[in-house]
Write an enzyme that holds these catalytic residues in place. Structure first.
Site, PDB file in Angstrom:
ATOM      1  N   ASP A   9     -28.800  -6.657  23.892  1.00 40.62           N
ATOM      2  CA  ASP A   9     -27.803  -5.986  23.038  1.00 40.62           C
ATOM      3  C   ASP A   9     -26.448  -6.688  23.110  1.00 40.62           C
ATOM      4  OD1 ASP A   9     -27.124  -4.070  21.184  1.00 40.62           O
ATOM      5  OD2 ASP A   9     -26.556  -2.571  22.683  1.00 40.62           O
ATOM      6  N   HIS A  42     -26.227 -13.249  16.249  1.00 39.49           N
ATOM      7  CA  HIS A  42     -27.687 -13.312  16.362  1.00 39.49           C
ATOM      8  C   HIS A  42     -28.139 -14.760  16.557  1.00 39.49           C
ATOM      9  CE1 HIS A  42     -27.699  -9.137  15.496  1.00 39.49           C
ATOM     10  NE2 HIS A  42     -27.426  -9.242  14.204  1.00 39.49           N
ATOM     11  N   LEU A  95     -46.329 -18.197  31.150  1.00 36.90           N
ATOM     12  CA  LEU A  95     -45.594 -16.974  30.785  1.00 36.90           C
ATOM     13  C   LEU A  95     -46.070 -16.415  29.446  1.00 36.90           C
ATOM     14  CD1 LEU A  95     -42.951 -15.171  31.323  1.00 36.90           C
ATOM     15  CD2 LEU A  95     -41.829 -16.725  29.731  1.00 36.90           C
TER      16      LEU A  95
HETATM   17  C1  IPE Z   1     -31.405  -1.905  20.844  1.00 41.44           C
HETATM   18  O1  IPE Z   1     -30.151  -2.233  20.393  1.00 41.44           O
HETATM   19  C2  IPE Z   1     -32.426  -2.623  20.000  1.00 41.44           C
HETATM   20  C3  IPE Z   1     -32.505  -4.056  20.228  1.00 41.44           C
HETATM   21  C4  IPE Z   1     -31.886  -4.708  21.164  1.00 41.44           C
HETATM   22  C5  IPE Z   1     -33.385  -4.752  19.321  1.00 41.44           C
HETATM   23  P1  IPE Z   1     -29.393  -1.313  19.320  1.00 41.44           P
HETATM   24  O2  IPE Z   1     -28.076  -1.934  19.099  1.00 41.44           O
HETATM   25  O3  IPE Z   1     -30.235  -1.119  18.116  1.00 41.44           O
HETATM   26  O4  IPE Z   1     -29.299   0.062  20.089  1.00 41.44           O
HETATM   27  P2  IPE Z   1     -28.242   1.249  19.966  1.00 41.44           P
HETATM   28  O5  IPE Z   1     -28.063   1.524  18.510  1.00 41.44           O
HETATM   29  O6  IPE Z   1     -26.989   0.751  20.589  1.00 41.44           O
HETATM   30  O7  IPE Z   1     -28.841   2.371  20.730  1.00 41.44           O
HETATM   31  C1  IPE Z   2     -28.666  -6.787  19.493  1.00 44.43           C
HETATM   32  O1  IPE Z   2     -27.354  -6.951  19.121  1.00 44.43           O
HETATM   33  C2  IPE Z   2     -29.630  -7.424  18.533  1.00 44.43           C
HETATM   34  C3  IPE Z   2     -30.308  -6.487  17.646  1.00 44.43           C
HETATM   35  C4  IPE Z   2     -30.287  -5.184  17.715  1.00 44.43           C
HETATM   36  C5  IPE Z   2     -31.091  -7.077  16.562  1.00 44.43           C
HETATM   37  P1  IPE Z   2     -26.634  -5.945  18.146  1.00 44.43           P
HETATM   38  O2  IPE Z   2     -26.766  -6.470  16.741  1.00 44.43           O
HETATM   39  O3  IPE Z   2     -27.107  -4.560  18.338  1.00 44.43           O
HETATM   40  O4  IPE Z   2     -25.125  -6.094  18.601  1.00 44.43           O
HETATM   41  P2  IPE Z   2     -24.094  -4.929  18.878  1.00 44.43           P
HETATM   42  O5  IPE Z   2     -24.714  -3.968  19.810  1.00 44.43           O
HETATM   43  O6  IPE Z   2     -23.770  -4.310  17.551  1.00 44.43           O
HETATM   44  O7  IPE Z   2     -22.918  -5.628  19.485  1.00 44.43           O
HETATM   45 MG    MG Z   3     -26.527  -3.045  19.534  1.00 43.60          MG
END
Ligand code: IPE
Ligand code: IPE
Ligand code: MG
Length: 258
Positions: free
Chosen positions: A22, A39, A133
């Site tokens: 995240d 990303h 892995l």
């Molecule tokens: C969790 O991250 C999902 C992934 C890392 C793919 P999110 O950004 O979607 O989660 P929330 O919304 O903070 O719970």
């Molecule tokens: C995690 O990063 C990747 C995915 C959920 C695809 P986020 O896109 O959720 O990034 P934040 O949490 O908004 O910073």
């Molecule tokens: Mg996120």
């Protein structure tokens, strides 16, 4: 790094590490960049962490790359992410083969765009023979989705008469989850980057007794050293599975039956 690696007990490396990757969007925002740039940078972290996990002898690395709920993001971000996933998978395939890494996925494959499906399938096939892995991507995945799918499978087997309801136990249930193919189904260690203390619908069944490490850092900044630190912290934990410290201490090799 070398000192850090030496602090790891090779006999106690977690077999299955799962990561909630995240913070890509916040990483980009802090730099005045578009979320999609975060990303792109996150893919570099995936490469690094796959390398170090393989190096220290982790058997299975499950990465939460796109949740069922992430389909609700703005369409432009969803499209950019799906495109990036396809491109990155195809680009990394030769290195995965070279490093003996097998790619698998959990999640709703049919919901992925056709182009991403084709590239993913190409990588599953090209790495199917790899014995090192297992890199398991959670895509269009959520824990509740998976549990409902498993329940539906059990119900249809029971309805057709091939399974007796009395035979439905934890082993039978776990065998119908999408994680059943992994070399170790339940993660020993669950890592979340980005600082939030929540599971966001990830591996709900499988994390029953996972050890959890949360890092404040955003995913693009997560380093090999951080990963090894998480493993070192994991190795210091006492996993009691509901028992007393004395019980687990007196029989460290005891097989715990969940
Ligand atoms: C969790 O991250 C999902 C992934 C890392 C793919 P999110 O950004 O979607 O989660 P929330 O919304 O903070 O719970
Ligand atoms: C995690 O990063 C990747 C995915 C959920 C695809 P986020 O896109 O959720 O990034 P934040 O949490 O908004 O910073
Ligand atoms: Mg996120």
């Amino acid at each position: 790094m070398e000192q850090l690696l030496e602090s790891i007990d090779p006999g106690k490396v977690p077999a299955h590490v799962a990561i909630i990757m995240d913070g890509n969007g916040r990483w980009a925002k802090a730099r005045g960049l578009d979320r999609s740039e975060g990303h792109v940078e996150g893919v570099n972290t995936v490469r690094r962490i796959t390398e170090i996990a393989s190096e220290i002898g982790v058997k299975c690395l499950t990465l939460y790359a796109f949740s069922t709920e992430n389909w609700n993001r703005p369409q432009t971000e969803v499209d950019a992410l799906m495109h990036l996933i396809g491109i990155a998978i195809e680009r990394e395939t030769p290195d995965l083969i070279k490093n003996n890494v097998r790619l698998t996925m959990i999640g709703d494959f049919g919901r992925m765009p056709e182009d991403a499906r084709r590239r993913l399938q190409g990588c599953f096939d090209a790495t199917a023979h790899c014995t090192g892995l297992v890199l398991n991507l959670a895509l269009s995945y959520s824990g509740r989705w998976d549990i409902v799918e498993a329940a539906r499978r059990l119900a249809s087997e029971a309805a057709s008469g091939s399974l007796s309801p009395a035979d439905i136990d934890q082993v039978a249930f776990a065998a119908r989850l999408s994680t059943a193919h992994l070399p170790a189904q339940d993660p020993d260690l669950l890592i979340r980057t980005g600082g939030d203390f929540r599971v966001s619908n990830f591996l709900l069944w499988e994390i029953a007794y996972s050890e959890i490490e949360v890092f404040d850092k955003f995913w693009p900044d997560f380093s090999k050293e951080d990963f090894v630190r998480a493993v070192a912290a994991f190795q210091k934990r006492e996993r009691r599975y509901g028992m007393t410290s004395e019980q687990v201490g007196s029989s460290p090799s005891r097989d715990i039956q969940l």
